[in-house]
Design an enzyme around this catalytic site. Structure first.
Site, PDB file in Angstrom:
ATOM      1  N   HIS A 166      27.817  29.050  42.084  1.00 13.96           N
ATOM      2  CA  HIS A 166      28.385  28.431  43.293  1.00 13.96           C
ATOM      3  C   HIS A 166      28.206  26.916  43.245  1.00 13.96           C
ATOM      4  O   HIS A 166      29.084  26.162  43.663  1.00 13.96           O
ATOM      5  CB  HIS A 166      27.691  28.977  44.541  1.00 13.96           C
ATOM      6  CG  HIS A 166      28.151  30.337  44.960  1.00 13.96           C
ATOM      7  ND1 HIS A 166      29.416  30.575  45.472  1.00 13.96           N
ATOM      8  CD2 HIS A 166      27.518  31.528  44.974  1.00 13.96           C
ATOM      9  CE1 HIS A 166      29.529  31.857  45.781  1.00 13.96           C
ATOM     10  NE2 HIS A 166      28.393  32.459  45.481  1.00 13.96           N
ATOM     11  N   ASP A 207      32.826  34.236  46.793  1.00 12.62           N
ATOM     12  CA  ASP A 207      32.504  35.492  47.472  1.00 12.62           C
ATOM     13  C   ASP A 207      33.690  35.837  48.359  1.00 12.62           C
ATOM     14  O   ASP A 207      34.110  35.008  49.185  1.00 12.62           O
ATOM     15  CB  ASP A 207      31.255  35.338  48.352  1.00 12.62           C
ATOM     16  CG  ASP A 207      30.004  35.021  47.560  1.00 12.62           C
ATOM     17  OD1 ASP A 207      29.998  35.235  46.333  1.00 12.62           O
ATOM     18  OD2 ASP A 207      29.020  34.569  48.177  1.00 12.62           O
ATOM     19  N   GLU A 221      26.710  42.887  43.411  1.00 12.03           N
ATOM     20  CA  GLU A 221      27.413  42.440  44.611  1.00 12.03           C
ATOM     21  C   GLU A 221      28.919  42.625  44.425  1.00 12.03           C
ATOM     22  O   GLU A 221      29.534  41.912  43.629  1.00 12.03           O
ATOM     23  CB  GLU A 221      27.106  40.970  44.907  1.00 12.03           C
ATOM     24  CG  GLU A 221      25.635  40.679  45.148  1.00 12.03           C
ATOM     25  CD  GLU A 221      25.346  39.196  45.317  1.00 12.03           C
ATOM     26  OE1 GLU A 221      26.279  38.368  45.165  1.00 12.03           O
ATOM     27  OE2 GLU A 221      24.191  38.847  45.586  1.00 12.03           O
ATOM     28  N   HIS A 278      31.043  39.215  44.862  1.00  8.08           N
ATOM     29  CA  HIS A 278      30.792  37.979  44.108  1.00  8.08           C
ATOM     30  C   HIS A 278      31.493  38.004  42.751  1.00  8.08           C
ATOM     31  O   HIS A 278      31.309  38.939  41.967  1.00  8.08           O
ATOM     32  CB  HIS A 278      29.284  37.794  43.902  1.00  8.08           C
ATOM     33  CG  HIS A 278      28.938  36.559  43.124  1.00  8.08           C
ATOM     34  ND1 HIS A 278      28.359  35.450  43.712  1.00  8.08           N
ATOM     35  CD2 HIS A 278      29.092  36.250  41.813  1.00  8.08           C
ATOM     36  CE1 HIS A 278      28.162  34.522  42.781  1.00  8.08           C
ATOM     37  NE2 HIS A 278      28.609  34.991  41.615  1.00  8.08           N
TER      38      HIS A 278
END
Length: 209
Positions: free
Chosen positions: A117, A124, A181, A184
Site C-alpha cells: 500500500h 483493497d 484476505e 487485498h
C-alpha cells in the site's frame, strides 16, 4: 568501503528498476474512472482500528496499477458488475500510526519494511452490482479470521462464485491476491516502486501541475 557501499546501492537500484529520488506518477482513481465506487474506510471510524487515520477520503495508485484497475472495471461492467474500493495508496506515516495502534503483523504490515500500500501498488476492494450494492463476500472488510482466506470453502456457492469472479478478473489484469484476505490485491511488479510517505494533499498538488 565507501565505494563498495555505493556500488551495492546502485546495483540494487538497477535490479529493482527504481530510482530512490524519483517519485512515480500517481493517478486519482475516481477522476480516472468515476464509475468506480469509493468507500475509504480509514478516513472514517468504520474500520478495525475504530478511528480515522486518513484526513481525506482519497484513492490514489501509481499509474501502472491504476491503468490495470481501470481494465478490471471495464471488464466487470460487461458482466453488470463493478468495483468498490476500501483502500489504495497509504502514506508510510499512516502505516506507522496504524502500527502504533495495532502492532500485529497479522493485521498491519510492519512499517520498518513498508507495505505494498505504501508503494501505491496495492488495493483493497470488493464487487458491486449495477446499482452499486455490494455483492455478498465471505466476510466483511478487514475481518481477520480463517473465513476471509481464499482457501476457505465452507461458504454458500454464490459467495464462492463472487470471490472467484473478483479473483479471476483481477489476476487477468495483473494483480495477485494474498492468501489471508479476499479483498487485498497487489499489482504484479510492485517491487520496482519505492515505499513513499507523500500525503494525499501532496499527491493532489502534484496532479494539479
Amino acid at each position: 568501503m565507501r565505494k563498495l557501499i555505493l556500488f551495492l546501492v546502485l546495483s540494487l537500484s538497477f535490479i529493482y528498476g527504481q530510482q530512490p529520488d524519483k517519485t512515480p506518477e500517481f493517478v486519482d482513481i475516481q477522476k480516472m474512472n468515476p464509475s468506480i465506487i469509493l468507500d475509504i474506510r480509514y478516513a472514517t471510524s468504520n474500520n478495525f482500528l475504530h478511528r480515522a487515520v486518513y484526513d481525506q477520503a482519497r484513492c490514489f495508485l501509481v499509474k501502472e496499477a491504476a491503468l490495470k484497475l481501470n481494465e478490471v472495471q471495464k471488464e466487470l461492467q460487461t458482466l453488470g458488475l463493478g468495483l468498490k474500493i476500501f483502500d489504495a495508496y497509504r502514506p508510510l506515516s499512516v502505516q506507522k500510526a496504524m502500527w502504533q495502534i495495532m502492532p500485529d503483523a497479522r493485521y498491519v504490515a510492519n512499517p520498518a519494511k513498508g507495505s505494498r500500500h505504501n508503494r501505491g501498488c496495492a488495493v483493497d476492494l470488493t464487487l458491486v452490482d449495477s446499482t452499486g450494492k455490494e455483492l455478498p463476500m465471505p466476510t466483511e472488510y478487514d475481518n481477520f479470521t480463517k473465513r476471509a482466506h481464499h482457501n476457505y470453502m465452507k461458504l454458500p456457492a454464490s459467495i464462492r462464485l463472487n470471490r472467484w469472479i473478483l479473483k479471476t478478473v483481477m489476476e487477468k489484469h495483473g494483480f495477485k491476491p494474498i492468501s489471508s484476505e479476499w479483498w487485498h490485491y497487489d499489482m504484479v511488479g510492485w517491487q520496482k516502486y519505492p515505499v513513499m510517505d507523500l500525503s494525499f494533499s501532496q499527491i493532489d498538488s502534484m496532479l494539479q501541475k
